[in-house]
Design a protein around this motif. Structure first.
Motif, PDB file in Angstrom:
ATOM      1  N   GLN A  10      -5.349  23.763  12.198  1.00 37.32           N
ATOM      2  CA  GLN A  10      -5.272  25.124  11.650  1.00 37.32           C
ATOM      3  C   GLN A  10      -4.164  25.894  12.366  1.00 37.32           C
ATOM      4  OE1 GLN A  10      -8.050  28.365  12.745  1.00 37.32           O
ATOM      5  NE2 GLN A  10      -8.795  28.215  10.632  1.00 37.32           N
ATOM      6  N   ALA A  11      -3.427  26.700  11.613  1.00 39.67           N
ATOM      7  CA  ALA A  11      -2.416  27.568  12.230  1.00 39.67           C
ATOM      8  C   ALA A  11      -2.353  28.875  11.463  1.00 39.67           C
ATOM      9  CB  ALA A  11      -1.050  26.891  12.213  1.00 39.67           C
ATOM     10  N   GLY A  12      -2.052  29.944  12.177  1.00 37.38           N
ATOM     11  CA  GLY A  12      -1.898  31.254  11.535  1.00 37.38           C
ATOM     12  C   GLY A  12      -0.416  31.577  11.352  1.00 37.38           C
ATOM     13  N   THR A  45      -3.309  28.506   7.612  1.00 39.97           N
ATOM     14  CA  THR A  45      -3.226  27.269   6.842  1.00 39.97           C
ATOM     15  C   THR A  45      -4.083  26.218   7.546  1.00 39.97           C
ATOM     16  OG1 THR A  45      -0.942  27.795   6.280  1.00 39.97           O
ATOM     17  CG2 THR A  45      -1.668  25.544   5.865  1.00 39.97           C
ATOM     18  N   GLU A  46      -4.875  25.483   6.770  1.00 46.28           N
ATOM     19  CA  GLU A  46      -5.634  24.355   7.318  1.00 46.28           C
ATOM     20  C   GLU A  46      -5.158  23.098   6.613  1.00 46.28           C
ATOM     21  OE1 GLU A  46      -9.856  24.831   7.096  1.00 46.28           O
ATOM     22  OE2 GLU A  46      -9.809  26.675   8.272  1.00 46.28           O
ATOM     23  N   THR A  47      -4.748  22.119   7.409  1.00 43.51           N
ATOM     24  CA  THR A  47      -4.152  20.917   6.820  1.00 43.51           C
ATOM     25  C   THR A  47      -4.765  19.657   7.426  1.00 43.51           C
ATOM     26  OG1 THR A  47      -2.091  22.077   6.376  1.00 43.51           O
ATOM     27  CG2 THR A  47      -1.975  19.671   6.481  1.00 43.51           C
ATOM     28  N   THR A  48      -5.155  18.745   6.557  1.00 39.23           N
ATOM     29  CA  THR A  48      -5.667  17.439   6.983  1.00 39.23           C
ATOM     30  C   THR A  48      -4.621  16.380   6.666  1.00 39.23           C
ATOM     31  OG1 THR A  48      -7.895  18.157   6.427  1.00 39.23           O
ATOM     32  CG2 THR A  48      -7.559  15.792   6.744  1.00 39.23           C
ATOM     33  N   VAL A  49      -4.324  15.539   7.653  1.00 41.42           N
ATOM     34  CA  VAL A  49      -3.418  14.406   7.432  1.00 41.42           C
ATOM     35  C   VAL A  49      -4.212  13.133   7.694  1.00 41.42           C
ATOM     36  CG1 VAL A  49      -1.317  13.224   8.187  1.00 41.42           C
ATOM     37  CG2 VAL A  49      -1.363  15.736   8.061  1.00 41.42           C
ATOM     38  N   HIS A  50      -4.164  12.234   6.738  1.00 41.33           N
ATOM     39  CA  HIS A  50      -4.927  10.991   6.845  1.00 41.33           C
ATOM     40  C   HIS A  50      -3.984   9.815   6.554  1.00 41.33           C
ATOM     41  CE1 HIS A  50      -8.797   8.625   5.577  1.00 41.33           C
ATOM     42  NE2 HIS A  50      -8.179   8.102   6.610  1.00 41.33           N
ATOM     43  N   PHE A  51      -3.621   9.074   7.623  1.00 42.29           N
ATOM     44  CA  PHE A  51      -2.823   7.855   7.433  1.00 42.29           C
ATOM     45  C   PHE A  51      -3.793   6.730   7.098  1.00 42.29           C
ATOM     46  CE2 PHE A  51      -0.063  10.250  10.414  1.00 42.29           C
ATOM     47  CZ  PHE A  51       1.101  10.271   9.664  1.00 42.29           C
ATOM     48  N   SER A  52      -3.551   6.042   5.986  1.00 41.35           N
ATOM     49  CA  SER A  52      -4.534   5.036   5.565  1.00 41.35           C
ATOM     50  C   SER A  52      -3.882   3.969   4.700  1.00 41.35           C
ATOM     51  CB  SER A  52      -5.659   5.740   4.794  1.00 41.35           C
ATOM     52  OG  SER A  52      -6.335   4.831   3.970  1.00 41.35           O
ATOM     53  N   ASP A  53      -4.345   2.741   4.864  1.00 41.69           N
ATOM     54  CA  ASP A  53      -3.875   1.641   4.015  1.00 41.69           C
ATOM     55  C   ASP A  53      -4.357   1.797   2.579  1.00 41.69           C
ATOM     56  OD1 ASP A  53      -2.347   0.144   5.706  1.00 41.69           O
ATOM     57  OD2 ASP A  53      -4.070  -0.932   6.546  1.00 41.69           O
ATOM     58  N   ALA A  54      -5.383   2.621   2.419  1.00 44.54           N
ATOM     59  CA  ALA A  54      -6.003   2.753   1.099  1.00 44.54           C
ATOM     60  C   ALA A  54      -5.102   3.466   0.095  1.00 44.54           C
ATOM     61  CB  ALA A  54      -7.330   3.496   1.226  1.00 44.54           C
ATOM     62  N   VAL A  94      -4.895  23.743   2.740  1.00 42.82           N
ATOM     63  CA  VAL A  94      -5.391  24.984   2.159  1.00 42.82           C
ATOM     64  C   VAL A  94      -4.628  26.115   2.833  1.00 42.82           C
ATOM     65  CG1 VAL A  94      -7.372  26.507   1.852  1.00 42.82           C
ATOM     66  CG2 VAL A  94      -7.670  24.016   1.742  1.00 42.82           C
ATOM     67  N   ASN A  95      -3.879  26.834   2.024  1.00 40.97           N
ATOM     68  CA  ASN A  95      -3.016  27.887   2.552  1.00 40.97           C
ATOM     69  C   ASN A  95      -3.571  29.238   2.117  1.00 40.97           C
ATOM     70  OD1 ASN A  95      -0.938  29.328   3.570  1.00 40.97           O
ATOM     71  ND2 ASN A  95       0.683  28.207   2.534  1.00 40.97           N
ATOM     72  N   ARG A  96      -3.992  30.030   3.074  1.00 38.76           N
ATOM     73  CA  ARG A  96      -4.568  31.346   2.750  1.00 38.76           C
ATOM     74  C   ARG A  96      -3.505  32.440   2.848  1.00 38.76           C
ATOM     75  NH1 ARG A  96      -8.555  28.811   5.742  1.00 38.76           N
ATOM     76  NH2 ARG A  96     -10.225  28.027   4.403  1.00 38.76           N
ATOM     77  N   VAL A  97      -2.280  32.072   2.522  1.00 39.25           N
ATOM     78  CA  VAL A  97      -1.148  33.000   2.565  1.00 39.25           C
ATOM     79  C   VAL A  97      -0.438  32.899   1.212  1.00 39.25           C
ATOM     80  CG1 VAL A  97       0.834  33.707   3.960  1.00 39.25           C
ATOM     81  CG2 VAL A  97      -0.829  32.096   4.912  1.00 39.25           C
ATOM     82  N   PRO A  98      -0.005  34.028   0.630  1.00 32.66           N
ATOM     83  CA  PRO A  98       0.808  33.924  -0.592  1.00 32.66           C
ATOM     84  C   PRO A  98       2.039  33.070  -0.279  1.00 32.66           C
ATOM     85  CG  PRO A  98       0.196  36.200  -0.140  1.00 32.66           C
ATOM     86  CD  PRO A  98      -0.218  35.412   1.058  1.00 32.66           C
ATOM     87  N   SER A 108       3.056  28.935   9.171  1.00 30.16           N
ATOM     88  CA  SER A 108       1.701  28.419   9.371  1.00 30.16           C
ATOM     89  C   SER A 108       1.557  27.037   8.745  1.00 30.16           C
ATOM     90  CB  SER A 108       0.658  29.382   8.788  1.00 30.16           C
ATOM     91  OG  SER A 108       0.863  29.571   7.402  1.00 30.16           O
ATOM     92  N   GLY A 109       2.169  26.847   7.582  1.00 33.82           N
ATOM     93  CA  GLY A 109       2.093  25.558   6.904  1.00 33.82           C
ATOM     94  C   GLY A 109       2.700  24.439   7.732  1.00 33.82           C
TER      95      GLY A 109
END
Lengths: 325, 325
Positions: A10-12, A45-54, A94-98, A108-109
Motif C-alpha cells: 500500500q502507498a499513499g 493505492t493497494e497493489t498485489t503482485v503474484h509471480f506464478s507459473d500458472a 486498487v487505486n483510490r485516487v482519480p 502512489s501507484g
C-alpha cells in the motif's frame, strides 16, 4: 518472506510543497531539481503482485479493468531480471485516487507496485528505502514516486536521488485539504508537459537556478515547525512552477477558472487571519495546507465553490509498505 | 492656434499585443522592454485644458468629480515651465474607460491630457509625435501612453522612446473584443506591480532578454498581415508577462477565475477552427483579437460567461488629437 511469490503493498499519494518540474535525465527519469513533499494517509493505492507459473503472460488489472501499461510491463521485466525470476506476473491494483488528473496517482501507484513486486520477487528488503537499485526502479516509474516511500514530510535530493524524512512525528497537527476542481484526466501528462517546458520556456533556467535556496528555506521552516513560513514558501514554489510552464510556447496551463476561485478564497481566509496555503500540481486541483483546528473553516469556504463531496481531508500518512504477506 | 489658452483633445486606450512590464528607469519612467499595441476607437478619454487668470489654482475634474492627482499637477507644472505660461489650469476630463482596473485608462487619460495641455499652452505642434520633449511628458504620465498618440498598430521602442506606426490602413479588418471580467479598481497598480516583479521575480531577467526576438516576430507578422501568427505571439507575450509577475515573492496575480474561463472559451473556439486570441493586461479583463467576420461568434461565446453589456467591440482607432479648437 513466504514461499509464495506474492506480495501486497500500500502507498499513499504525496503532494509536493516545494515542487519538482523538469528532468535532468529523461532516460533515467532524474529530476532537474530537488523536491519536498507530504505523504498523505488517504488517496492510497493497494497493489498485489503474484509471480506464478500458472499464468501465460503478465496481466495488470486496475480498479477491475485489465489494461496494457508499458510502465508496468517494463518494471516487471526489470524486477524479474534483478531477481532472476522467470514467472509471469498477475498484478491487481486498487487505486483510490482519480487517475492521471494531476492528483499524483502515478506516485502512489508506482510506489505500491514496485514495493509489492520487489517483495514478491524475494529481493533483499533490509534498509530498502536507501537501496539505490530499488530507488532507481521507483523513480523510473514516476519522478515523484520515491517520496511516497517515506512517511510525512520527505525530501528527494536531486543529485543522489536519495529520500530523507524531514518530519513524521505527532508533534505537529498539519493537515491537507484536497479539493478536486474538475473530473476526468488532464489533457497533457506531466512528463510531456515537462518536456514542453524545458524545450520552450525562457524561464526554465531561472526556475532550476532559484530552486536550491527555496528548498533550504523550506527545510528550515520544517525544523522550526513554522507552518506560516512553510505555507508561504509552498505557494511561491507552486506559482513559480506554474509560471515556468505558462511561459512555454505555446503556453502550458493546467489551472482552471475554479482553481483561481479557490486560490482567491484561501487568500481571503488568510486576510481574515486564518493560516491556510494552497498548492496545485500539474492539474487544476487545489490542496490546502493548514493546521487541524482550521480544517473545518477551510472545508466550509471551499464548499461554496465546489461540491462538498469533492473535498477530502488528509493527515500525514505512512510510507509505502507491504500489507500482505 | 486660437488666442484662448484652451484646447480639448481625445485619445483612445491602446492594448498591448507584445507586452511591456518593468522599468529601465523609474524616474524617467522608461520601459525595460519595447512594446507593440493596438489603439482602439472606443474607450476614449476627452480632456479640456484651460489656462486662465480667472482661476486661483489648478483644478482637475474627472467624470464630474473634482480630485487631486499628483500626475496631473506635475504634468501641468512641467508644461507651464516649458511654455513659460503662468496661469493656473482648469482641467475637465471625461473618461469612457473603467478607471484603474487594468483597462489602460491611464494611457488614454495621459495622452489626452498632455495633448490638450500642450496645445493650450501654445507649444509648437509640428511633427509632435516625434518631439522628444512631448514624448517624455507623455511617457512620464504613463509608460504605455505614448502608444495612444498614434493610430492602429504602434511600436514603442525601448531605447529611443520613439513611437512608430506599423499599420493604420483599411486593408485588414482586425477587431478587438473587450470583455470586462470584474468591476472596481484593481488592488495593486501596474507601477507598483512592476516594482514588485523587478525586485522579487527570478524570471524577470529572462523576460527582458527574450523580448526583442518576440517583438521582431510580431513586426514580421504585421508586415505579412498574418493574424494567426500575430495572435499566437500575443498570447505567448501575455502569458510570459503574467508568468513573470506570478513568480514574484509574494506571487503577484491579476487574473481571476472568470479570466481563465474566458481563456478556455477562446481556446475552445480556436479548436473549432475560429481565429481568436486573448490578451490580458495587469487586470482580469480579456481582450480578444479577431477578424471582423468572427466578432459575433466571439461575443456570443463570451456572453455565456459574463453579462453581454460588459462586452464591447473595438476597431483600430485614431491617435490622440485635438478636437477643439
Amino acid at each position: 518472506m513466504s514461499n509464495e511469490k506474492k506480495a501486497k503493498a500500500q502507498a499513499g499519494i504525496n503532494i509536493a510543497l516545494i515542487k519538482y518540474w523538469g528532468k535532468k535525465n529523461t532516460e533515467l527519469n532524474q529530476p532537474a531539481v530537488g523536491s519536498l513533499s507530504l505523504t498523505l494517509d488517504t488517496f492510497t493505492t493497494e497493489t498485489t503482485v503474484h509471480f506464478s507459473d500458472a499464468c501465460a503472460k503478465d496481466t495488470f488489472t486496475l480498479n477491475g479493468s485489465t489494461r496494457d501499461d508499458n510502465r508496468v510491463s517494463s518494471l516487471l521485466h526489470d524486477i524479474r531480471r534483478i531477481a532472476a525470476v522467470r514467472e509471469c506476473a498477475t498484478v491487481t491494483s486498487v487505486n483510490r485516487v482519480p487517475t492521471a488528473s494531476g492528483l499524483a496517482s502515478s506516485a502512489s501507484g508506482t510506489a505500491a507496485l514496485v514495493t509489492a513486486a520487489w517483495h514478491a520477487a524475494g529481493l533483499p528488503t533490509e534498509n530498502l528505502v536507501h537501496n539505490p537499485t530499488f530507488l532507481d526502479l521507483v523513480r523510473r516509474g514516476s519522478g515523484s514516486a520515491p517520496r511516497s516511500l517515506l512517511p510525512g514530510l520527505v525530501e528527494l535530493e536531486r543529485d543522489s536521488g536519495q529520500i530523507t524524512s524531514l518530519w513524521s512525528g505527532s508533534d505537529w497537527p498539519i493537515r491537507m485539504v484536497v479539493a478536486q476542481a474538475t473530473q476526468g484526466p488532464k489533457e497533457i501528462s506531466s512528463r510531456e508537459g515537462m518536456a514542453i517546458t524545458q524545450a520552450s520556456s525562457p524561464y526554465y533556467k531561472a526556475w532550476v537556478e532559484q530552486h536550491p535556496r527555496h528548498l533550504r528555506a523550506a527545510r528550515d521552516a520544517i525544523a522550526g515547525r513554522d507552518i506560516e513560513a512553510l505555507g508561504h514558501l509552498m505557494e511561491v514554489s507552486t506559482m513559480r512552477m506554474h509560471a515556468c510552464m505558462l511561459a512555454s510556447d505555446p503556453p502550458l496551463r493546467y489551472l482552471k477558472g475554479v482553481t483561481l476561485q479557490m486560490m482567491d478564497c484561501i487568500e481571503s481566509l488568510r486576510r481574515g487571519g486564518l493560516g491556510a496555503w494552497y498548492t496545485m500540481d500539474a492539474g487544476p486541483h487545489v490542496k490546502v495546507l493548514c493546521l487541524e483546528d482550521d480544517v473545518s473553516a477551510v472545508v466550509d469556504a471551499l464548499s461554496e465553490l465546489i461540491d462538498h463531496d469533492r473535498i477530502s481531508v488528509a493527515k500525514p500518512g505512512p510510507g509505502a509498505h507491504c500489507i500482505e504477506p
